[in-house]
Design an enzyme around this catalytic site. Structure first.
Site, PDB file in Angstrom:
ATOM      1  N   ASP A  80       0.823  -1.203   0.000  1.00 20.34           N
ATOM      2  CA  ASP A  80       0.000   0.000   0.000  1.00 20.34           C
ATOM      3  C   ASP A  80       0.860   1.257   0.000  1.00 20.34           C
ATOM      4  OD1 ASP A  80      -2.770   1.213   0.496  1.00 20.34           O
ATOM      5  OD2 ASP A  80      -1.615   2.060   2.145  1.00 20.34           O
ATOM      6  N   GLU A 133       1.367  -0.591  -5.024  1.00 20.28           N
ATOM      7  CA  GLU A 133       0.466   0.518  -5.332  1.00 20.28           C
ATOM      8  C   GLU A 133       1.356   1.732  -5.566  1.00 20.28           C
ATOM      9  OE1 GLU A 133      -3.414   2.867  -3.509  1.00 20.28           O
ATOM     10  OE2 GLU A 133      -1.795   2.269  -2.169  1.00 20.28           O
TER      11      GLU A 133
END
Length: 547
Positions: A212, A266
């Site tokens: 993330d 990401e």
């Protein structure tokens, strides 16, 4: 069910299905999805034909940001289940030929994590505070934040803490919610702990991790002010060179297993060269393609993004990825039914007029485009059911920090996180048991009765059956498991027309008029019926075998 052939580089062309546990399936009737619910639905996912499941954070968390505020990576949040259930889920998924990818959040942890609680108790100058970014404030009495950085959720990126004696003390950095203090990656203990977290889950059978906010962990130690409208290069906290040391170390951990694990990032970056740097052979295996996700329904724009994506990945020999929806953006059935079809999530688009029938036609065509492009593909739970964004959630039911911290100006991401409809004609549509003691944590639209998995299964032409057919045929088409790709026609602003391998051809008609099919030896699959004259209708895609 097709047999899945597992290879060491499975991630290069895998179809990966995102599971947002809270909204997937609720087995115990408390209105919140759980691991027992996911385990019960594993046959649905295996029959769908995907290769792997990516789970949003399932760890112990106060849920200030839907689990992205992790309090303990080695425990499952009680709302979802137990560590034993997670291990059983991984084993059961593997028996069905499904791999498991878990989420890791390197930029921050929860303010309830034992490290942060120890830092608060220890006070200024302590070793415990060196794990974070504690700083004295500015102003005569330290009443102003240490710098002008802003939170991604709105407001300042700093919160002041009381000293152990109760007097106003230092501030701590949080680039997201105040409940998510950023950790200091200059500290060896932070690095060692995250590598141990990877080993903990890899040892339990996880096949990879999704990383993330992968560009944000490394900070300029000086924590300087900067102009948000004209940020400097290098940026004080986005895409700084030291971040690559983190992922090189993680890659070494991943590669230490008999069957190496996958690292998936990401990575939101506009510069293709900076983006590709994360995909060098000693770093991540792949990263999400947000330019593609944000691309409007326009043939020339899609072609430009596809060309740029393949060109960016080629120098590092990394696979491209293609994705249309996830837990952070407006569902693409809704996006594609609006006048402005770009931007995955825009607060200005909330409530915009939407033609859901048009959006669904385009979504069906986009599926065939996605699955025909070289590389991997990500699906977000519920897109196989044709679900749309839920825009009329009552304010008192919304839970996203974007909504809360913006004072309601940004409606947030709850609309794409509504619990899935599985069966029945009214809420909870099989998401929870009939005798559930609580309603789903977000309200489901009454109109979803026609979109349940039960209603669509076995129904020719349904969105679910299109996904099943497309995934089955993709696996069977040898040409779709090569890296060969080439345009077969010039850019006419209307149709995407490309070849894969020796005989596979894909056409996507993004115009408002039907177009003739080229000479071919057979139709493999179409996203909708051809018209009476055998033409490819507007907003329709087709897979062909070339003559």
């Amino acid at each position: 069910m097709a047999i899945r052939v597992h290879t060491a580089d499975w991630w290069r062309d895998a179809v990966i299905y995102q599971v947002y546990v809270r909204s997937f399936a609720d087995a115990n009737g408390d209105g919140i999805g759980d691991l027992a619910g996911v385990r019960a639905k594993l046959p649905h996912l295996a029959e769908l034909g995907v290769d792997a499941l990516w789970f949003n954070p399932w760890y112990a968390s106060p849920m200030a940001d839907a689990g992205y505020d992790v309090a303990d990576y080695r425990r499952i949040d009680p709302a979802f289940g137990t560590l034993d259930e997670a291990e059983q889920l991984i084993a059961e998924a593997h028996e069905l030929g499904l791999r498991i990818i878990i989420d890791v959040v390197p930029n921050h942890i929860s303010d309830q994590h034992v490290w942060f609680q120890e830092a608060l108790a220890a006070g200024p100058g302590s070793e415990a505070r060196e794990l974070f970014w504690f700083r004295p404030g500015r102003g005569e009495n330290g009443e102003l934040p240490p710098n002008n950085w802003k939170s991604e959720f709105g407001g300042p990126a700093w919160t002041r803490t009381p000293d152990p004696d109760g007097t106003p003390g230092e501030w701590y950095l949080h680039l997201f919610a105040r409940e998510q203090p950023d950790v200091n990656w200059n500290n060896d203990k932070v690095r060692e702990e995250h590598e141990n977290i990877l080993r903990f889950w890899f040892d339990r059978g996880a096949d990879g991790v999704r990383i993330d906010s992968a560009t944000m962990p490394a900070k300029d130690p000086a924590l300087p002010d900067y102009d948000r409208a004209n940020p400097p290069t290098p940026h004080p906290f986005v895409d700084r060179d030291p971040v690559h040391d983190i992922y090189r170390a993680w890659r070494a951990v991943a590669d230490s297993y008999p069957e190496p694990k996958a690292l998936i990032g990401e990575v939101w970056l506009a510069d293709p060269e900076r983006f590709a740097a994360y995909l060098r052979p000693d770093e991540m295996h792949s990263a999400f393609n947000f330019d593609y996700l944000n691309c409007p329904w326009d043939a020339s724009r899609f072609r430009t993004v596809i060309d740029a994506t393949l060109a960016a990945h080629a120098p590092v020999h990394a696979p491209a990825t293609w994705v249309l929806s996830n837990h952070d953006v407006t569902r693409h059935v809704t996006r594609y039914g609006r006048a402005d079809t770009g931007m995955g999530r825009s607060p200005l688009q909330h409530g915009a007029p939407t033609d859901l029938q048009l959006g669904a036609r385009r979504a069906r065509a986009a599926l065939l485009l996605n699955l025909a492009l070289p590389g991997g593909c990500y699906l977000y739970q519920g897109e196989e059911l044709g679900l749309w964004e839920v825009s009329d959630i009552p304010d008192d039911r919304r839970q996203d920090p974007f909504f809360q911290r913006s004072g309601g100006e940004d409606m947030g991401r709850d609309g794409c996180r509504v619990p899935l409809p599985w069966s029945g004609t009214e809420s909870p549509f099989g998401f929870s048991p009939l005798d559930a003691k609580a309603e789903p944590w977000l309200p489901q639209p009454a109109a979803w009765f026609a979109n349940t998995a039960e209603a669509q299964a076995g129904t020719p032409g349904s969105m679910l059956e299109l996904y099943r057919d497309a995934l089955r045929l993709r696996r069977a088409e040898a040409d779709l498991h090569t890296e060969e790709f080439g345009w077969l026609a010039e850019d006419d602003g209307a149709v995407l027309d490309f070849a894969r391998g020796e005989r596979f051809r894909c056409l996507v008609n993004l115009s408002d008029r039907p177009v003739p099919l080229p000479e071919h030896s057979g139709v493999v699959l179409a996203s909708g019926p051809l018209d009476d004259a055998g033409l490819l209708p507007a907003n329709t895609a087709v897979w062909l075998h070339r003559a």
